[in-house]
Design an enzyme around this catalytic site. Structure first.
Site, short mmCIF file in Angstrom:
data_model
loop_
_atom_site.label_atom_id
_atom_site.label_comp_id
_atom_site.label_asym_id
_atom_site.label_seq_id
_atom_site.Cartn_x
_atom_site.Cartn_y
_atom_site.Cartn_z
N HIS A 75 -10.03 -5.14 12.50
CA HIS A 75 -8.95 -5.71 11.71
C HIS A 75 -8.47 -6.96 12.44
O HIS A 75 -7.52 -6.91 13.22
CB HIS A 75 -7.83 -4.69 11.54
CG HIS A 75 -6.80 -5.08 10.54
ND1 HIS A 75 -5.49 -4.66 10.61
CD2 HIS A 75 -6.87 -5.87 9.43
CE1 HIS A 75 -4.81 -5.16 9.59
NE2 HIS A 75 -5.62 -5.90 8.88
N LYS A 96 -8.47 -2.60 0.86
CA LYS A 96 -8.37 -1.78 2.05
C LYS A 96 -9.14 -0.47 1.93
O LYS A 96 -9.51 0.12 2.95
CB LYS A 96 -6.90 -1.50 2.38
CG LYS A 96 -6.16 -2.71 2.91
CD LYS A 96 -6.87 -3.33 4.12
CE LYS A 96 -6.08 -4.48 4.72
NZ LYS A 96 -6.84 -5.17 5.81
N LYS A 148 -1.37 -14.00 13.41
CA LYS A 148 -2.82 -13.91 13.35
C LYS A 148 -3.42 -14.97 12.43
O LYS A 148 -4.36 -15.67 12.80
CB LYS A 148 -3.22 -12.51 12.87
CG LYS A 148 -4.71 -12.27 12.77
CD LYS A 148 -5.01 -10.84 12.35
CE LYS A 148 -4.51 -10.54 10.96
NZ LYS A 148 -4.97 -9.22 10.45
N THR A 149 -2.87 -15.09 11.21
CA THR A 149 -3.40 -16.07 10.25
C THR A 149 -3.09 -17.49 10.68
O THR A 149 -3.96 -18.37 10.66
CB THR A 149 -2.82 -15.80 8.85
OG1 THR A 149 -3.20 -14.49 8.43
CG2 THR A 149 -3.35 -16.81 7.85
N SER A 164 1.18 -7.46 11.37
CA SER A 164 1.91 -8.41 10.54
C SER A 164 3.04 -9.06 11.33
O SER A 164 3.78 -8.39 12.05
CB SER A 164 2.49 -7.68 9.33
OG SER A 164 3.22 -8.56 8.51
N ARG A 208 0.82 -1.20 0.00
CA ARG A 208 0.00 0.00 0.00
C ARG A 208 0.87 1.26 0.00
O ARG A 208 2.02 1.24 0.40
CB ARG A 208 -0.91 0.01 1.23
CG ARG A 208 -2.00 -1.05 1.23
CD ARG A 208 -2.88 -0.95 2.48
NE ARG A 208 -2.10 -1.09 3.70
CZ ARG A 208 -1.73 -0.10 4.49
NH1 ARG A 208 -2.07 1.16 4.18
NH2 ARG A 208 -1.04 -0.31 5.59
#
Length: 534
Positions: free
Chosen positions: A208, A189, A230-231, A226, A48
């Site tokens: 988020h 986003k 989390k994933t 990041s 981004r």
């Protein structure tokens, strides 16, 4: 605003996955990988461009937006100039249109339209947003339109932008304009930012986070920046995935904003993350993954283009995913952090006030070597674990979180997936099996059988035991050989928390006092003196 029906000869609407793949290949936009995924490169921008993101200053919204470096204003006149350029750029150009939704709960879902210059971009949004049911009418006007034209560049002097790249959101015109960047995540986003504005006004907390649900319907939320896991930690074969990144929390429960996943895949292996590995197949879009020129096999370890390699695929590529992505009220909220200083407890229970404090703080750490110029671990704070996407003041989201945690009696925990026994370079990264054991104890409630004691520096409630976790890990100071070094690092990180929290001057004292305890200068001198004597 732009009406694609006035350009019927040049706009291709609601194409299938196969049609979009064929078109992208025919136009030379992408390559087909050995497993059938579509691989595209995004050129200069592999992430981004937050410094090129703007919100139009408009009468109806100006008083609500938290203006600053995140939400940069742009005038309505400059937005209209960019819009006029976009209309001229699109004239007689082949375009691709997707009509769908953001938000799995029908009570709150946002009808969206995305107009793309690239076929592979249109495949990306088709896979990530919620697709309409077969024969569902999508001809009505959308609530929001995204127009993404990578080839259209701004003139900073004329258009009021910082560079040729722009992501401009107008809430009154219900339009997002994106130009000068091929990075597909900007589309995802930008709609998330829109939802972060419109949903709080309806009593829904946008988040988020990832979310999953157990067999008895128990919902868990996983917040984290990041690199915090989390994933990985929300992808549990014994639980069903609701979504991997963006959710809303309403009076009815939790709902996914998206119909797909956007997984980071640098270093991806089948052994470590089999669900993501198996989701990369026909219909998946790979961004900036390096391919072998002959075999077209992906090399997920190759970061020559970027560390931010991504895979975008529909959520039904994950076995057992919850479709539609709705579930009940969260029983558990988990804040993940990767503390490279090695001083936060690996697991701790938070009071409501501590939950709001740590939610506003959004702490993790950057590691040495991950970014140019970073030679030592750096503390990183991102309000609500998603500061770049918050149009309103962070305090508004934190208040909603506190209210919902209290109303639904959700248990909140802080889990440190970072370092133990020393800072980065000295200590060891928290063992994944131990972290999974902590998460399991939180989810099944067994952690509540432990006794808890407040950490002397950070104040969070640390359990004296967790099934499957060595006891020495639970108290971080005990894991350090050099106790004075621990005290120094802990005091330094506590001070960083306090300094960061100064940007929230209006927060109530009970929340402010729920943060770390900063030592008085006399205490600090005593600790440093003891270390020097040693």
């Amino acid at each position: 605003m732009f009406n694609p029906h006035n350009a019927s000869d040049t706009v291709r609407r609601q194409l299938s996955v196969a049609e979009l793949v064929e078109t992208a290949l025919a136009k030379g936009e992408a390559q087909l990988t050995s497993v059938g995924a579509l691989r595209a490169a995004t050129g200069t921008f592999t992430g981004r461009s937050p410094k090129d993101k703007y919100i139009v200053r408009e009468p109806e919204t100006a008083g609500l937006i938290d203006w600053g470096s995140v939400n940069q204003p742009i005038s309505a006149e400059h937005f209209d100039r960019l819009y006029t350029k976009a209309i001229a750029y699109m004239k007689d150009r082949e375009l691709f249109q997707f009509d769908g939704f953001a938000g799995a709960d029908p009570a709150y879902r946002l009808p969206i339209r995305v107009i793309n210059e690239y076929a592979w971009h249109n495949l990306f949004v088709r896979q990530l947003f919620i697709r309409p049911e077969e024969n569902e009418d999508t001809s009505r006007d959308p609530a929001f339109t995204v127009i993404a034209l990578p080839g259209l560049k701004a003139d900073p002097e004329e258009d009021g932008t910082r560079s040729e790249t722009f992501i401009a959101v107008s809430f009154e015109r219900r339009t997002v304009l994106i130009g000068g960047t091929q990075y597909a995540g900007e589309m995802k986003k930008s709609i998330f930012s829109v939802l972060n504005y419109v949903l709080p006004l309806q009593g829904v907390l946008p988040m988020h986070c990832s979310a999953n649900v157990g067999e008895r319907g128990d919902v868990a939320l996983f917040f984290g920046l990041s690199g915090t896991g989390k994933t990985t930690l929300s992808a549990d074969p014994e639980r069903r995935l609701i979504g991997d990144d963006e959710h809303g929390w309403s009076d009815s429960g939790v709902f996914n904003f998206e119909g797909g996943c956007y997984a980071k895949c640098i270093g991806l292996t089948e052994e470590k993350e089999p669900q993501i590995w198996n989701a990369i197949r026909f219909g998946t879009v790979l961004e900036n993954v390096v391919l072998d020129e002959e075999s077209r096999m992906a090399d997920y370890a190759d970061n020559r283009l970027t560390e931010n390699t991504r895979a975008a695929y529909p959520i039904d590529y994950i076995p057992g995913a919850v479709i539609p992505g709705t579930a009940g009220q969260p029983e558990v909220v988990i804040f993940l952090t990767a503390d490279a200083f090695g001083v936060l407890p690996p697991v701790a229970k938070l009071t409501k006030e501590q939950a709001m404090y740590h939610f506003l703080s959004g702490y993790t750490s950057k590691l040495a070597g991950t970014e140019r110029g970073v030679s030592e671990p750096e503390a990183t704070f991102s309000a609500c674990f998603g500061a770049p996407f918050l149009p309103l003041k962070p305090e508004a989201y934190a208040k909603m979180l506190g209210d919902k945690v209290m109303k639904h009696q959700s248990r909140v925990y802080l889990v440190n997936t970072g370092w133990s026994g020393g800072a980065y370079g000295v200590g060891q990264r928290m063992d994944l099996s131990s972290t999974r054991a902590m998460i399991a104890a939180i989810l099944n409630g067994s952690i509540e059988q432990a006794s808890f004691a407040a950490d002397p520096v950070f104040g969070v409630l640390v359990p004296n035991s967790v099934d499957g976790v060595p006891g020495r890990l639970l108290q971080p100071r005990n894991a350090w050989v050099d106790k004075a070094a621990y005290d120094e690092q802990a005091a330094a990180l506590a001070m960083r928390f306090v300094q960061n929290f100064e940007k929230f001057p209006g927060v109530a004292n009970d929340i402010r006092s729920a943060g770390p305890r900063v030592r008085r200068p006399s205490e600090e001198a005593s600790i440093l003196g003891a270390r020097n004597l040693a």
